[in-house]
Each structure stands twice: as structure tokens, then as C-alpha cells.
Enzyme design. Structure first.
Site, PDB file in Angstrom:
ATOM      1  N   CYS A  42      -5.191  -6.168  -0.115  1.00 17.74           N
ATOM      2  CA  CYS A  42      -5.258  -5.092  -1.126  1.00 17.74           C
ATOM      3  C   CYS A  42      -6.124  -5.630  -2.090  1.00 17.74           C
ATOM      4  O   CYS A  42      -6.474  -6.348  -2.937  1.00 17.74           O
ATOM      5  CB  CYS A  42      -3.751  -3.838  -1.524  1.00 17.74           C
ATOM      6  SG  CYS A  42      -4.566  -3.284  -2.960  1.00 17.74           S
ATOM      7  N   THR A  44      -5.808  -4.816  -5.112  1.00 21.16           N
ATOM      8  CA  THR A  44      -4.708  -5.276  -6.519  1.00 21.16           C
ATOM      9  C   THR A  44      -4.709  -6.538  -6.591  1.00 21.16           C
ATOM     10  O   THR A  44      -4.590  -7.671  -6.487  1.00 21.16           O
ATOM     11  CB  THR A  44      -3.092  -5.099  -6.169  1.00 21.16           C
ATOM     12  OG1 THR A  44      -3.385  -3.148  -6.526  1.00 21.16           O
ATOM     13  CG2 THR A  44      -2.328  -5.499  -7.640  1.00 21.16           C
ATOM     14  N   HIS A  47      -6.966  -8.447  -7.322  1.00 22.12           N
ATOM     15  CA  HIS A  47      -6.675  -8.984  -9.098  1.00 22.12           C
ATOM     16  C   HIS A  47      -6.544 -10.092  -8.778  1.00 22.12           C
ATOM     17  O   HIS A  47      -6.990 -11.532  -9.734  1.00 22.12           O
ATOM     18  CB  HIS A  47      -6.787  -7.456  -9.729  1.00 22.12           C
ATOM     19  CG  HIS A  47      -7.663  -6.340  -9.854  1.00 22.12           C
ATOM     20  ND1 HIS A  47      -8.826  -6.988 -10.475  1.00 22.12           N
ATOM     21  CD2 HIS A  47      -7.520  -5.573  -8.709  1.00 22.12           C
ATOM     22  CE1 HIS A  47      -9.420  -5.398 -10.079  1.00 22.12           C
ATOM     23  NE2 HIS A  47      -8.580  -4.720  -9.032  1.00 22.12           N
ATOM     24  N   ILE A 180      -9.450   2.187   0.238  1.00 22.83           N
ATOM     25  CA  ILE A 180      -8.730   3.749  -0.032  1.00 22.83           C
ATOM     26  C   ILE A 180      -9.837   4.393   0.271  1.00 22.83           C
ATOM     27  O   ILE A 180      -9.896   5.499   0.780  1.00 22.83           O
ATOM     28  CB  ILE A 180      -8.460   3.574  -0.835  1.00 22.83           C
ATOM     29  CG1 ILE A 180      -6.833   2.369  -0.839  1.00 22.83           C
ATOM     30  CG2 ILE A 180      -7.338   4.522  -1.398  1.00 22.83           C
ATOM     31  CD1 ILE A 180      -5.974   1.938  -2.360  1.00 22.83           C
ATOM     32  N   ASP A 200     -21.531   4.665  -2.828  1.00 27.81           N
ATOM     33  CA  ASP A 200     -21.270   3.175  -2.862  1.00 27.81           C
ATOM     34  C   ASP A 200     -22.375   2.487  -3.282  1.00 27.81           C
ATOM     35  O   ASP A 200     -23.242   3.072  -2.963  1.00 27.81           O
ATOM     36  CB  ASP A 200     -20.559   2.224  -1.737  1.00 27.81           C
ATOM     37  CG  ASP A 200     -19.751   1.421  -2.397  1.00 27.81           C
ATOM     38  OD1 ASP A 200     -18.832   1.648  -2.476  1.00 27.81           O
ATOM     39  OD2 ASP A 200     -20.080   0.362  -2.377  1.00 27.81           O
ATOM     40  N   LEU A 267      -8.216   7.876  -8.806  1.00 30.15           N
ATOM     41  CA  LEU A 267      -7.275   6.228  -8.498  1.00 30.15           C
ATOM     42  C   LEU A 267      -7.710   5.432  -9.418  1.00 30.15           C
ATOM     43  O   LEU A 267      -7.229   4.529  -9.132  1.00 30.15           O
ATOM     44  CB  LEU A 267      -7.257   6.832  -6.813  1.00 30.15           C
ATOM     45  CG  LEU A 267      -6.337   5.372  -5.989  1.00 30.15           C
ATOM     46  CD1 LEU A 267      -4.601   6.446  -6.363  1.00 30.15           C
ATOM     47  CD2 LEU A 267      -6.204   5.480  -4.371  1.00 30.15           C
TER      48      LEU A 267
END
Length: 347
Positions: A42, A44, A47, A180, A200, A267
Site C-alpha cells: 500500500c 502507507t 511511506h 486506489i 495523473d 481520501l
């Protein structure tokens, strides 16, 4: 259960991660131990891998990370009744308290005391992971483990798109076509949007967006998204704008391209404060702005199941790479370069 397992561990306060052998987690009477079949990477996780400012403030090392997965129940606590050993499952990755005001009023997804798998507790980039039994979601026996592992992020996309009650026959713009965002394109198509703009800077991901149902793709590096949207809608704007990029300029553009009386669902997580024109782009337009976090428990999971089992959403184009757990560095490199959809790690 006891024994050892392989796991990807954020071992140091620096870039990267380490594949280590660590003890298999022990469970309490209300938890479930799951043998992981597939775990997807993901944003996350990127990161955390990059050790950016957010990760430095949020993560305490050493930390097994990863939170999107599918697997087989290997052990259950003595008070667990909703699943049994051998069940094929995934899991809601936000662990909630059940006692705060949001939880008591049915808003578990905004629990005041949320803990996140792979952020606050040991995650799923491992051979085994433990979760509270109440967070377990049973999968259909014939669902591909890779697809089952990405139901959680699909839930983010579903929550973002389906909060709008006016999408059928209307227009949607998805700003930011990471995994996502790509899923949101597919969900918008399934929800009946007649025009879907995918925006994008990454041509690889714009091509994937086209496969998933975008009626127009906009390369923000090569053309002005506002001009393209103005032409596309005859100046009326977009009914539902879904912001998935987190870039300040894109957020400001997203508010401007939304139609009068439209909706702006966000989001994404900007890394710094964002300046927007609230007077003209929100107030005078009567725009509804909504922050989206997690998934509604478990309404969103039921919607995800319906979309997948009915065939209304096909995630095959999104899942572009499957790698053994040992090749995690290659997977993170693909994610960091943006030359992939979803990358799945197989323990």
C-alpha cells in the site's frame, strides 16, 4: 502456536526494511492467528519504507508493517465463535475501541482510538499475522488470494465513490491514479457514471485507468485538467471529484472543476497545508466537501463483496505484479517508481 516466521521489519529509523526471522505472534482469547497467503503493498507501506516525515512521526521501530492481506485461519482464541481454523479470510485493518461516541453511534470508521494493523500493531508482511476476531472477513472459497488481499484498499475506493448519491448517469473525476485511484475508476463505472475522467502525470497508470473504464484520461504534465474538464462538460463541471493525489495544486484544481452543487470527496493525505479559495470554489458553488477515511464497518465490506462477486468490478488489470516475500525490495522499487498497479507479496 509458537515457532518462528519470516517477516519484513522496519528495523531502523532509516530508508528500507529487513527480512528477518522472528517469533510467530501469540494470540489472546479474542484474537485470530492467520497464515498469510498474499499481502499487497500500500502507499502507507511506501511511506514507512521511505521513512518520510509522516513515518518518522508515526512509526515506532522495530515494526512489522503491511496491512492488506488474505490467508487461512491457523488458530483461534478460546472466546472466538465467528471463525474457525481453516477458514479463508481477509481483515478490516482498523482496530476500533467500541466504546467511544463515534463507535457507540455506529461510526466505527472514525473511532477516536483507532489502531491500524502494520502501523500500531505487527503487520501482514509476514508468514503469520494476528487480528481481533471481530475484524475478520470471510472470503468466498473461489476468490483468488491476490484479489482477496486487495479488498481493503478497494474498500477505500468504494467508500470514496459510493458516498455520492448522484453518480448514476453523472460525471466523475478521479485525481491521482495510484492503485486506489485506479480502483475508484472501476467503482465509478460500476456505479453508472456516464463520464469518468482519470487525471495523473503517469502515463503507465493512465493506460491502466483506461482499461478499467475511464472515458477520458488527462495527463496533468501535458495539458491543463481544468481546460479539458471545461470542454468535456460544456462548462458545467464534474458531479463527483475524488481526490486521491494529495498534491496541493491538484486539490485546488479539483475544487474548481467540481460542478455547482457537486461533491468533492478527499481520501488523499497532503504532506503540508493547502491553500484553496473557499469563497468561490466551495461556498458560492454549494459544494459538499467530505473527508474519507477507512471503510464503514462493515457496510463497505458488503459493497466490496457484491462488486467483486457480481463481476461489476474486475481487479485483474490492477494487480500487475506478484513476487515472493523475499523479493520485497523489487516490489517497493516498482511502487516508488509508479511502474505498477498493485504489487502482491507471497510469503
Amino acid at each position: 502456536m509458537g515457532g518462528k516466521m519470516k517477516a519484513i521489519v522496519k528495523n531502523e529509523n532509516a530508508f528500507g526494511a529487513t527480512l528477518k526471522e522472528i517469533p510467530i505472534p501469540s494470540i489472546n482469547e479474542n484474537e485470530v492467528l492467520i497464515k498469510v497467503q498474499a499481502a499487497s503493498i500500500c502507499g502507507t507501506d511506501v511511506h514507512i519504507y521511505n521513512w518520510d516525515q509522516w513515518a518518522q512521526k508515526r512509526i515506532k521501530t522495530p515494526q512489522v508493517f503491511g496491512h492488506e492481506f488474505s490467508g487461512i485461519v491457523a488458530e483461534t482464541g478460546k472466546h472466538v465463535t465467528n471463525v474457525k481454523t481453516g477458514d479463508y479470510v481477509s481483515a478490516e485493518t482498523h482496530f476500533v475501541c467500541g466504546t467511544c461516541v463515534p463507535c457507540l453511534t455506529g461510526k466505527h470508521h472514525v473511532c477516536t482510538h483507532t489502531k491500524i494493523l502494520g502501523v500500531d500493531t505487527a503487520g501482514s508482511f509476514a508468514e503469520y499475522v494476528k487480528v481481533p476476531a471481530r475484524n475478520v472477513w470471510k472470503n468466498p472459497a473461489d476468490m483468488d488470494p491476490a484479489v482477496a488481499s486487495v479488498q481493503e484498499p478497494l474498500g477505500n475506493a468504494v467508500h470514496t465513490v459510493l458516498e455520492s448519491s448522484q453518480l448514476a448517469g453523472g460525471s466523475a473525476a478521479i485525481i491521482g491514479c495510484g492503485p486506489i485511484g485506479l480502483m475508484a475508476v472501476a467503482v465509478a463505472k460500476a456505479a453508472g457514471a456516464s463520464r469518468i475522467a482519470a487525471i495523473d502525470k503517469n502515463d503507465y497508470r493512465l493506460a491502466l485507468a483506461k482499461k478499467l473504464g475511464a472515458t477520458i484520461t488527462i495527463s496533468a504534465d501535458k495539458e491543463d485538467p481544468l481546460e479539458v474538464i471545461d470542454t468535456l462538460t460544456g462548462g458545467e463541471g464534474i458531479d463527483l471529484v475524488c481526490e486521491m493525489s494529495g498534491h496541493p495544486a491538484a486539490i485546488a484544481q479539483g475544487l474548481k472543476m467540481a460542478a455547482n452543487g457537486g461533491r468533492f470527496h478527499m481520501l488523499s493525505l497532503p504532506e503540508r497545508p493547502v491553500t484553496v479559495d473557499l469563497t468561490n470554489d466551495v461556498v458560492f458553488k454549494g459544494l459538499t466537501v467530505q473527508g474519507i477515511t477507512g471503510r464503514k464497518m462493515f457496510e463497505t465490506w458488503r459493497q466490496v463483496s457484491h462488486l467483486l462477486e457480481s463481476g461489476l468490478v474486475d481487479l485483474t488489470p490492477v494487480i500487475t505484479h506478484q513476487l515472493p516475500l523475499e523479493d520485497f525490495e523489487k516490489g517497493f522499487d516498482l511502487m516508488r517508481k509508479g511502474q505498477c498497479g498493485k504489487v502482491i507479496l507471497i510469503p
